[in-house]
Scaffold this active site. Structure first.
Site, PDB file in Angstrom:
ATOM      1  CB  SER A   1      23.053  26.934  66.278  1.00 56.38           C
ATOM      2  OG  SER A   1      21.820  27.626  66.143  1.00 56.38           O
ATOM      3  CB  SER A   2      20.688  23.133  63.003  1.00 58.06           C
ATOM      4  OG  SER A   2      19.628  22.678  63.831  1.00 58.06           O
ATOM      5  CB  SER A   3      17.836  26.303  59.680  1.00 56.43           C
ATOM      6  OG  SER A   3      16.541  26.590  59.193  1.00 56.43           O
TER       7      SER A   3
END
Length: 480
Positions: free
Chosen positions: A185-187
């Protein structure tokens, strides 16, 4: 926030998980966060302390400022304050907007206002920055506000993607120090988020379905632009969804959130004017076509083999006949949707390629597949094939495996030439070689020349006026 969980085939009716009294102001309202939440209304208290620019204060700053005021009111006369004011991100937000505008990404006033007023730090209390490891494997270093608030805030407003989760559960808060792992998961970097937002061509009052809430930053921008009641967002990971839900709620965005499989969409709020995905897909789910009204737009990243590169951002318009048609508008890369992610191959790769049906020399070097467009073509020609590079005794072998059909291609260098061994019911390298050669003969058109039609039966890709550059990918049949 209206939080729901998807169960079995259809999610239950959405409901508000917190205050039902909260309302959302229309885009362009006076509130810096587009809502009438208590935190937004407290801007008058900020002015009372000598600050005129209410929009310059993030919610975290407002909380810290009020707490400091209460402590000051009880402090003995002459006592020295030990309170350190929380960092102020207003200047950084405006600087980010200026940068994106200069780069031609941020084009409209409404989206600029969203970038300037939605604080990215609210969605990134901690994250990882990567650095080279001693064995060549990236190491991920936790970055938290508690450790160094100034460094944390400066990194938040860089135009970069920040990893927020490894291996499906490790976060910067739970890591004791630098760790290794697989990002899950990431921004996403603001340029990509804002560029996709602009590409949606939204108008006031439109309803948007977002697949992949992630940190919630892109959801917050959508809520600011369209109003929280017009946004529904689906996130597959319950912990990721909860963190995003809390961050959005803290800003007063009581939007519709769903914890479940985004490939199913969210039919209870359909139809939508726009559907946007922040994950990469092997194919566009037909459920999204059904849930997007005729004339509506679907914006998503596709790569038929789920490679980490060689993927394209497609913009499709849904038609009255139940199909969707459009083209690739840009190169883009996202983490794959978890339901469509390829399982990394392990074990003895040579054993998978032990029995070859053919062996020959090839004029096409597999090194060409390191380039974006040839990699995209390879996925169109051999959908579902995984690319693996392995070195043994100083000699590199490039493998392509279609595990579902037990097919393979293994390429090894022989001086300046390459030999290819192939086995299984499909000749993977023959198909790739034919596609790349046809593309070269057509003067190597850019990825934006690729068009796509999605029907209930198949995905059809093509490059106009080139019959050899056409691929039909039927939807997988049901099997026993």
């Amino acid at each position: 926030m209206r939080a729901v969980r998807a169960v079995i085939s259809l999610p239950p009716a959405p409901h508000r998980s917190r205050s039902t009294a909260r309302t959302t102001a229309p885009a362009g309202a006076a509130s810096p966060y587009g809502s009438t939440s208590p935190r937004a209304r407290n801007r008058h208290r900020v002015r009372a302390h000598g600050r005129d620019d209410a929009s310059a204060w993030s919610p975290a700053t407002l909380i810290g400022h009020r707490a400091a005021h209460r402590r000051r009111s009880r402090r003995p006369p002459g006592a020295r304050s030990r309170t350190v004011p929380p960092p102020d991100s207003a200047e950084l937000r405006h600087g980010l907007a200026d940068l994106l505008a200069q780069d031609g990404v941020l084009k409209t006033a409404a989206w600029r206002k969203a970038v300037e007023e939605v604080p990215r730090e609210q969605f990134l209390p901690s994250f990882f920055r990567d650095e080279p490891g001693p064995d060549g494997v990236p190491r991920y270093v936790p970055v938290t506000r508690a450790a160094d608030a100034a460094e944390w805030l400066a990194l938040v407003y860089r135009n970069e993607t920040w990893v927020t989760q490894l291996d499906g559960h490790v976060t910067a808060e739970t890591a004791d120090g630098p760790v290794s792992g697989f990002p899950t998961s990431s921004s996403t970097m603001p340029a990509t988020v804002v560029g996709m937002s602009e590409a949606l061509d939204v108008e006031d009052g439109m309803k948007v379905l977002e697949i992949g809430t992630g940190t919630g930053y892109s959801t917050g921008l959508l809520c600011h632009r369209l109003g929280a009641d017009n946004v529904a967002s689906v996130e597959v990971d319950p912990e990721v969804a909860k963190r995003a839900d809390d961050a959005l709620e803290a800003l007063g965005y009581s939007t519709w959130t769903v914890t479940g499989d985004g490939l199913l969409g969210h039919p209870r709020r359909a139809p939508y004017d726009r559907t946007v995905a922040t994950c990469a897909l092997r194919r566009i789910p037909y459920a999204w076509v059904r849930q997007t009204r005729p004339g509506g737009v679907i914006l998503a990243t596709v790569g038929p083999s789920a490679w980490s590169y060689g993927t394209g951002l497609v913009k499709l318009t849904v038609k009255d006949d139940g199909t969707a048609e459009g083209r690739v508008i840009a190169r883009t890369s996202f983490m794959p949707a978890r339901a469509q992610a390829a399982v990394p191959l392990s074990g003895d790769l040579a054993a998978r390629a032990a029995y070859a049906d053919t062996e020959r020399e090839t004029a096409l070097s597999p090194d060409l597949l390191r380039e974006w467009m040839p990699a995209f073509l390879a996925q169109l020609a051999a959908p579902g094939s995984q690319l693996v590079r392995a070195t043994s005794s100083g000699r590199e072998t490039v493998y392509l495996f279609d595990t579902g059909r037990e097919a393979f291609a293994a390429l090894t260098a022989d001086g300046d030439r390459w030999n290819v061994r192939q086995g299984g019911p499909v000749a993977i390298w023959d198909a790739i070689e034919y596609a790349v050669s046809a593309w070269q003969e057509a003067d190597e058109p850019d990825i934006t020349a690729v068009r796509l039609t999605v029907t209930p039966e198949a995905h059809v890709y093509w490059i106009a006026e080139h019959p050899a550059l056409r691929w039909q990918h039927p939807h997988p049949p049901l099997s026993a």
